[in-house]
Structure formats: structure tokens, C-alpha cells
Design a protein around this motif. Structure first.
Motif, short mmCIF file in Angstrom:
data_model
loop_
_atom_site.label_atom_id
_atom_site.label_comp_id
_atom_site.label_asym_id
_atom_site.label_seq_id
_atom_site.Cartn_x
_atom_site.Cartn_y
_atom_site.Cartn_z
N UNK A 1 1.01 -1.03 0.29
CA UNK A 1 0.33 -0.07 -0.64
C UNK A 1 0.73 0.88 0.01
N UNK A 2 2.16 0.95 0.09
CA UNK A 2 3.08 2.28 0.32
C UNK A 2 3.62 2.75 -1.31
N UNK A 3 3.33 1.58 -1.97
CA UNK A 3 3.62 1.69 -3.54
C UNK A 3 2.84 2.34 -4.52
N UNK A 4 2.36 3.74 -5.41
CA UNK A 4 1.61 3.76 -5.78
C UNK A 4 1.82 3.74 -7.60
N UNK A 5 3.21 2.85 -8.22
CA UNK A 5 3.46 3.14 -9.25
C UNK A 5 4.27 1.47 -9.73
N UNK A 6 2.98 0.15 -10.47
CA UNK A 6 3.71 -0.52 -10.65
C UNK A 6 4.49 -1.42 -12.02
N UNK A 7 5.11 -2.04 -12.26
CA UNK A 7 5.40 -2.37 -13.64
C UNK A 7 4.75 -3.74 -13.48
N UNK A 8 4.57 -4.42 -14.88
CA UNK A 8 3.89 -4.90 -15.06
C UNK A 8 4.04 -6.98 -14.73
#
Length: 132
Positions: free
Chosen positions: A117-124
Motif C-alpha cells: 500500500x506504500x507504492x503507487x507505481x507498478x510494473x507488469x
């Protein structure tokens, strides 16, 4: 906006090694932390390793401590996950993540960066399969 692309996944036998790479592009100067997470079908996404891009402090989940190493190449805007002594239970889809705010979450009396929940950008994601 930041984009993340993972690579380096594959199939190995138990005891083998893989090195995952995550290439960041876009407004990467806003990435104050980056991390690697993994997920198997039917389970929640689990934090594996994370790092602050400024000070370099690292976080590892207990099951990979001593086997996995997260590192940065700030010049080329990459984050790596060196995985050694792989085990069948490491089999999962591995995701790279980044965030600007990086607000630590409380965990077991301390603070952790290994919370999705800390992270807002994700790879595939990139698949890692370890056979016994």
C-alpha cells in the motif's frame, strides 16, 4: 509520470540464481523508494525487498534475507534484485514498484517499507519459476 518495466525472470532449478532488472522511465526523480514484490495465484502480493533511493537503506522479508540483494543504478534509472540459492517457494510473479512519498508502515514494533500500500507505481511483472 513514471513507468516501470521488469526483465530477467525465467525458470531455474533449486539452488540456482536469477537477477531481475527494473527499468524506470519518465519523471524518475520523484522516485524516493523502489521495491520488489511477488505474488502467486490466490495470495496477496508480498513485499520481498525495498530500498530508499537516496540513503540506500534496504528492507528484506525474512524468507529471503541472506539470499536476495536489492541494488540501484541511479545513473541508468534501474533497480535490481539478485536472487541466489533459489527455492521452489520463491516461484511467483515478481513486480517492481516505486513511490514518491514512501511512508513507512508499522510492523512488529518497528517500521517497514515492505507494504504494497506504500507504492503507487507498478510494473507488469516478470515470472520466476524454481523447480525442485
Amino acid at each position: 509520470e513514471v513507468q516501470l518495466v521488469e526483465s530477467g525472470g525465467g525458470s531455474v532449478q533449486a539452488g540456482g540464481s536469477l537477477k531481475l532488472s527494473c527499468q524506470a522511465s519518465g519523471q524518475t526523480d520523484s522516485n524516493h523508494c523502489m521495491g520488489w514484490f511477488r505474488q502467486v495465484p490466490g495470495k496477496e502480493r508480498e513485499g520481498v525487498a525495498a530500498i530508499f533511493t537516496g540513503g540506500g537503506r534496504t528492507y528484506y522479508t525474512d524468507s529471503v534475507e541472506g539470499r536476495f540483494t536489492i541494488s540501484l543504478d541511479n545513473v541508468n534509472k534501474k533497480v535490481f534484485l539478485q536472487m541466489d540459492n533459489l527455492k521452489p517457494e520463491d516461484t511467483a510473479m515478481y513486480y517492481c514498484a516505486a513511490d514518491r512519498s514512501c511512508r513507512l508502515r508499522p510492523q512488529n514494533g518497528g517500521w517497514t517499507l515492505l507494504d504494497r500500500t506504500i507504492f503507487s507505481v507498478w510494473g507488469q511483472g516478470t515470472q520466476v519459476t524454481v523447480s525442485s
